[in-house]
Design a protein around this motif. Structure first.
Motif, PDB file in Angstrom:
ATOM      1  N   ALA A 137      -4.369   2.118  -2.447  1.00  0.00           N
ATOM      2  CA  ALA A 137      -4.390   0.672  -2.229  1.00  0.00           C
ATOM      3  C   ALA A 137      -4.775  -0.017  -3.537  1.00  0.00           C
ATOM      4  O   ALA A 137      -5.540   0.529  -4.337  1.00  0.00           O
ATOM      5  CB  ALA A 137      -5.369   0.303  -1.128  1.00  0.00           C
ATOM      6  N   TYR A 138      -4.213  -1.192  -3.739  1.00  0.00           N
ATOM      7  CA  TYR A 138      -4.503  -1.966  -4.949  1.00  0.00           C
ATOM      8  C   TYR A 138      -5.619  -2.941  -4.616  1.00  0.00           C
ATOM      9  O   TYR A 138      -5.440  -3.859  -3.820  1.00  0.00           O
ATOM     10  CB  TYR A 138      -3.252  -2.714  -5.402  1.00  0.00           C
ATOM     11  CG  TYR A 138      -3.305  -3.195  -6.838  1.00  0.00           C
ATOM     12  CD1 TYR A 138      -3.157  -2.296  -7.895  1.00  0.00           C
ATOM     13  CD2 TYR A 138      -3.496  -4.531  -7.136  1.00  0.00           C
ATOM     14  CE1 TYR A 138      -3.196  -2.721  -9.202  1.00  0.00           C
ATOM     15  CE2 TYR A 138      -3.535  -4.973  -8.445  1.00  0.00           C
ATOM     16  CZ  TYR A 138      -3.388  -4.060  -9.479  1.00  0.00           C
ATOM     17  OH  TYR A 138      -3.423  -4.495 -10.791  1.00  0.00           O
ATOM     18  N   ARG A 139      -6.785  -2.726  -5.217  1.00  0.00           N
ATOM     19  CA  ARG A 139      -7.954  -3.542  -4.934  1.00  0.00           C
ATOM     20  C   ARG A 139      -8.601  -3.996  -6.240  1.00  0.00           C
ATOM     21  O   ARG A 139      -8.889  -3.174  -7.113  1.00  0.00           O
ATOM     22  CB  ARG A 139      -8.972  -2.746  -4.106  1.00  0.00           C
ATOM     23  CG  ARG A 139      -8.439  -2.213  -2.789  1.00  0.00           C
ATOM     24  CD  ARG A 139      -8.204  -3.330  -1.777  1.00  0.00           C
ATOM     25  NE  ARG A 139      -7.767  -2.807  -0.479  1.00  0.00           N
ATOM     26  CZ  ARG A 139      -6.495  -2.669  -0.130  1.00  0.00           C
ATOM     27  NH1 ARG A 139      -5.538  -3.039  -0.968  1.00  0.00           N
ATOM     28  NH2 ARG A 139      -6.173  -2.181   1.057  1.00  0.00           N
ATOM     29  N   ASP A 140      -8.795  -5.307  -6.353  1.00  0.00           N
ATOM     30  CA  ASP A 140      -9.502  -5.898  -7.503  1.00  0.00           C
ATOM     31  C   ASP A 140      -8.903  -5.468  -8.835  1.00  0.00           C
ATOM     32  O   ASP A 140      -9.620  -5.102  -9.782  1.00  0.00           O
ATOM     33  CB  ASP A 140     -10.998  -5.522  -7.465  1.00  0.00           C
ATOM     34  CG  ASP A 140     -11.672  -6.020  -6.197  1.00  0.00           C
ATOM     35  OD1 ASP A 140     -11.323  -7.127  -5.747  1.00  0.00           O
ATOM     36  OD2 ASP A 140     -12.545  -5.296  -5.681  1.00  0.00           O
ATOM     37  N   TRP A 177      -5.803   0.504  -8.848  1.00  0.00           N
ATOM     38  CA  TRP A 177      -5.448   1.336  -7.707  1.00  0.00           C
ATOM     39  C   TRP A 177      -6.622   2.224  -7.315  1.00  0.00           C
ATOM     40  O   TRP A 177      -7.362   2.718  -8.159  1.00  0.00           O
ATOM     41  CB  TRP A 177      -4.253   2.216  -8.042  1.00  0.00           C
ATOM     42  CG  TRP A 177      -2.956   1.477  -8.206  1.00  0.00           C
ATOM     43  CD1 TRP A 177      -2.358   1.121  -9.365  1.00  0.00           C
ATOM     44  CD2 TRP A 177      -2.107   1.003  -7.154  1.00  0.00           C
ATOM     45  NE1 TRP A 177      -1.196   0.440  -9.123  1.00  0.00           N
ATOM     46  CE2 TRP A 177      -1.008   0.361  -7.769  1.00  0.00           C
ATOM     47  CE3 TRP A 177      -2.168   1.059  -5.769  1.00  0.00           C
ATOM     48  CZ2 TRP A 177       0.014  -0.219  -7.033  1.00  0.00           C
ATOM     49  CZ3 TRP A 177      -1.154   0.491  -5.028  1.00  0.00           C
ATOM     50  CH2 TRP A 177      -0.073  -0.139  -5.666  1.00  0.00           C
ATOM     51  N   ASP A 189       0.855  -1.177   0.000  1.00  0.00           N
ATOM     52  CA  ASP A 189       0.000   0.000   0.000  1.00  0.00           C
ATOM     53  C   ASP A 189       0.898   1.236   0.000  1.00  0.00           C
ATOM     54  O   ASP A 189       2.036   1.196   0.464  1.00  0.00           O
ATOM     55  CB  ASP A 189      -0.916   0.005   1.224  1.00  0.00           C
ATOM     56  CG  ASP A 189      -2.024  -1.034   1.116  1.00  0.00           C
ATOM     57  OD1 ASP A 189      -2.188  -1.591   0.019  1.00  0.00           O
ATOM     58  OD2 ASP A 189      -2.705  -1.295   2.126  1.00  0.00           O
TER      59      ASP A 189
END
Length: 353
Positions: free
Chosen positions: A192-195, A198, A168
């Protein structure tokens, strides 16, 4: 510290310096030979491999420092033994304890140097080495500087001031240009890197146009970037790329998220014990020297030192695996090997005395 102490300490320090001067080029050669297998991977060139090896050497110097100290003490004090100087010291009434103390003073200086390398030099150099190799092999244009990580993504330049554990990001500056003109500047408190993408949070964006600057604030927005988390994780998660404080932070993070931090706890305690380990290796060298000074040559002493170093490595790795596999305390796993070897050396020293 009197003249005798300085003389013994200098012999240990010079011997260790000579040993490192021999070991590090050899390690560099083998590392470079291993990197040659990856040449040609997405633009990974020979000069990239050479830089990677050069930047990795401080970490390897830190890792081999205890064994280098053992061999260095055997070499440095062995020269005194070969010239009958240790015998003359004993004949003049200098006790074995006084000889050990003088050698330990040199070991204390070496331990301080090792801590400086392990905390101040090796982590940023290792981070830079990992970044260089990953960016060369992936084609991503990144650089680690004192101001954080810089990356270029097309016409966008990104500066990440802080990389949190888990890849993160915190304090991100994004500059978008068109030709030579800056058209927007964005600051985000975190990302944050989600699915697969970013997400920026707490954003302040300045849009620069001919009519002036327009500022907008957003709580959260998506960010399309080619910057991959894999590169960031390589930089912050590898134990050898972290200082003691970085390891401590990562252990706390893994504890909060319910992950097993055993590998990092072993590395953390290993770094804390490193100065004690260096002193223990010098202590081990004294009975080897005094017990064989009149009957064997320098080559045999160095060979004995190498064998002891290999034995210590195997014992320490065994305790590390016991910690990881069977739940032994990492502190015990780190402290047990130097204490065992120092205890054996003490018994031998009593016999020699």
């Amino acid at each position: 510290m009197n003249r005798l102490d300085r003389y013994l300490a200098r012999a240990v320090i010079l011997g260790t310096g000579v040993t490192l001067a021999v070991l590090l080029p050899l390690l560099g050669f083998f590392l470079l030979a291993d990197e040659l297998n990856d040449l040609g991977t997405d633009g990974y060139r020979f000069q990239d491999a050479l830089w990677f090896v050069t930047l990795s050497l401080p970490r390897y110097a830190y890792q081999v420092f205890p064994i280098a100290t053992l061999i260095g003490a055997l070499v440095g004090l062995g020269q005194l033994a070969a010239g009958s100087e240790l015998v003359a010291m004993r004949a003049a009434g200098v006790s074995i304890g006084r000889i050990v103390l003088g050698a330990m003073l040199g070991g204390a200086l070496l331990a301080a140097a090792a801590v400086a390398v392990g905390e101040l030099v090796a982590p940023p150099a290792e981070q830079r080495a990992l970044t260089l190799r990953q960016s060369a092999q992936s084609g991503e244009d990144v650089a680690m500087t004192s101001a954080g990580l810089w990356a270029r993504d097309g016409d966008t330049f990104v500066n990440i001031r802080e990389l949190d554990i888990g890849a993160d990001l915190r304090h991100i500056y994004i500059y978008e240009v068109s030709g030579t003109e800056l058209i927007s500047a964005t600051y985000a408190e975190s990302a944050a890197y989600r699915d697969g993408s970013w997400v920026l949070k707490n954003i302040q964006r300045s849009l620069i146009g001919r009519d002036g600057v327009r500022v907008e604030r957003l709580v959260e927005t998506g960010w399309s970037s080619l910057l991959r988390p894999a590169l960031l994780k390589v930089i912050v998660v590898e134990p050898q790329a972290l200082s003691v404080w970085g390891l401590y932070r990562y252990i706390r993070f893994m504890g909060r998220t319910g992950q097993d931090a055993g590998r990092y706890e072993v590395a953390f305690w290993g770094k804390l014990v490193q100065p004690l380990l260096i002193l223990a290796m010098i202590f081990v060298a004294i009975p080897v020297l005094l017990g064989t000074a009149r009957s064997t040559g320098m080559g045999i002493k160095v060979f004995v030192g190498i064998v002891i170093g290999i034995a210590f490595y195997l014992v320490s790795r065994s305790f590390a695996f016991l910690s990881l596999l069977y739940g032994m305390s990492p502190a015990v796993a780190a402290l047990a090997p130097p204490l065992i070897f120092a205890g054996v050396a003490f018994l031998l020293l009593r016999r020699v005395g």
